[in-house]
Design an enzyme around this catalytic site. Sequence first.
Site, short mmCIF file in Angstrom:
data_model
loop_
_atom_site.label_atom_id
_atom_site.label_comp_id
_atom_site.label_asym_id
_atom_site.label_seq_id
_atom_site.Cartn_x
_atom_site.Cartn_y
_atom_site.Cartn_z
CG HIS A 197 -1.88 0.81 1.33
ND1 HIS A 197 -1.64 2.20 1.94
CD2 HIS A 197 -3.36 1.03 1.15
CE1 HIS A 197 -2.76 2.98 1.75
NE2 HIS A 197 -3.84 2.09 1.43
CG ASP A 205 0.45 -2.46 6.17
OD1 ASP A 205 -0.63 -2.47 6.98
OD2 ASP A 205 0.26 -1.79 5.03
CD GLN A 252 -6.77 -4.55 4.50
OE1 GLN A 252 -7.97 -4.89 4.96
NE2 GLN A 252 -7.12 -3.06 3.99
CE LYS A 297 -7.33 -0.23 6.29
NZ LYS A 297 -8.01 0.66 5.21
CB CYS A 351 -3.67 3.28 -1.32
SG CYS A 351 -4.88 4.45 -1.29
N1 C6P Z 1 -6.48 0.49 2.86
C1 C6P Z 1 -8.16 0.24 1.37
O1 C6P Z 1 -9.37 0.46 0.94
P1 C6P Z 1 -4.91 3.75 6.97
O2 C6P Z 1 -5.69 4.61 5.76
O3 C6P Z 1 -3.68 4.53 7.61
O4 C6P Z 1 -5.96 3.26 8.17
O5 C6P Z 1 -4.70 2.43 6.12
C2 C6P Z 1 -3.61 2.37 5.32
C3 C6P Z 1 -3.36 1.06 4.63
C4 C6P Z 1 -2.19 0.49 4.92
N2 C6P Z 1 -1.85 -0.99 4.51
C5 C6P Z 1 -2.63 -1.57 3.93
C6 C6P Z 1 -2.57 -3.14 3.59
C7 C6P Z 1 -4.08 -0.92 3.95
O6 C6P Z 1 -4.98 -1.87 3.11
C8 C6P Z 1 -4.51 0.26 4.19
C9 C6P Z 1 -5.55 1.01 3.87
C10 C6P Z 1 -7.68 0.88 2.45
O7 C6P Z 1 -7.44 -0.76 0.54
C11 C6P Z 1 -7.78 2.32 2.36
S1 C6P Z 1 -6.70 3.07 1.04
#
Ligand code: C6P
Length: 408
Positions: free
Chosen positions: A124, A201, A204, A227, A366
């Site tokens: 991401h 990370d 997910q 999430k 992203c």
């Molecule tokens: N992915 C998606 O629709 P944040 O925005 O900081 O809570 O999470 C960022 C992030 C980091 N790593 C992974 C693997 C992610 O999936 C995400 C967030 C969302 O896929 C929003 S772009």
Amino acid sequence: MKLDVAKIRKDFPILEREVRPGVRVTYLDSTATSQKPVQVIQAMDDFYRKSNANIHRGVHTLAEESTALYESARDRIAKFINAESARQVIYTRNTTESINLVAYTWARANLKQGDLVILTEMEHHSNLVPWHMLQSERGIELDFIPVTGDGLLDLVAYKLLLDRRPKLVSFTHMSNVLGTVNPAAEIIRLAHDAGAVAVVDGAQSVPHLQVDVQALDADFYAFSAHKMCGPTGIGALYGKVDLLEAMPPFLGGGDMIREVKLRSFRPNSLPHKFEAGTPAIAEAVGFGAAVDYLSAIGMDKIAAHEHEITEYALERLEEIPGVKVFGPSADKKGGVAAFTLEGVHPHDVAQILDQDGIAVRAGHHCAQPLHEKFGIPATSRASFYLYSTKEEVDLLVNGIYKVKKMFG
Ligand code: C6P
């Protein structure tokens, strides 16, 4: 025992929402953000009605209550990921901020020009851009574990990269596009054998799998509350004590200090050293309620349910002529199905599905370099969680047939 999904759905008022008169929402976008159960909404509402005050500052009843709620949520979050101690769980705004915290503190204190950081091609942007920024500033080198055609990490190539003695390996536990669940324990073990620090990370993975940071031996582990049935505006960074202790603070201000003089300061102890200013208190309370909610149901049951839905979804999607689903088979992935439909732009697919209340995301999610790798600008993506049903998958499939009909 299986999940009682009908009962679970009653906890999520939004799932009854009609997005248009007579059209109930079919929410297939939990990878972007999950919906929130009444237990979380109620905990935050109760906090504001009964206990609201700033934390760590007052001696009055409300301040003490508020502090206790904030810290007790941290304790439960630490238990949820099996951290040795709550001191190792730092509240941040989200996964993005957690990774940036590592990049701004640990990495800026430990990496110099020419040092190698290994990432993967399925990251991401939040696990790419902070390292790009450090590359411009410090001249660190970046290299990437390649993704195979079926959406897995190429571990043979990874082992070759490790011969170059990286200082850091940072990777996603579960891809938000391919759904691939990466062999995190093995990736970390190999990183450690090569003398590198491992950052995971977990945006997910924590919502969908039983994550044990000690069993994984992760050095840093980042995740977001929103999430995993919790509120937006809060996330966490887990770190090993020795690393966190040795790191300089991130943001400066109130609460992160032990003592301040006109010309100097001494930082606070863990975890407060990394939490400057008034934090997201009600959100921490909601985050705690979210891990209570997930724990009461059981992460093993949630994962099993999602597996069943994903298997069914892949089977049904793949039988639609013109649909291509990206990523590995259901046994190697979580509840994500990113797909293309021949001859139709992914945004059009999402927009037409929305007419029937079906919420999917379209775009590069992203993860632009990953889409580039597969030679496509975008995908449509359906994603599942503990409240998802096979009937919702059927609605998605019928919706895609409708799109096909409209586009001839
Ligand atoms: N992915 C998606 O629709 P944040 O925005 O900081 O809570 O999470 C960022 C992030 C980091 N790593 C992974 C693997 C992610 O999936 C995400 C967030 C969302 O896929 C929003 S772009």
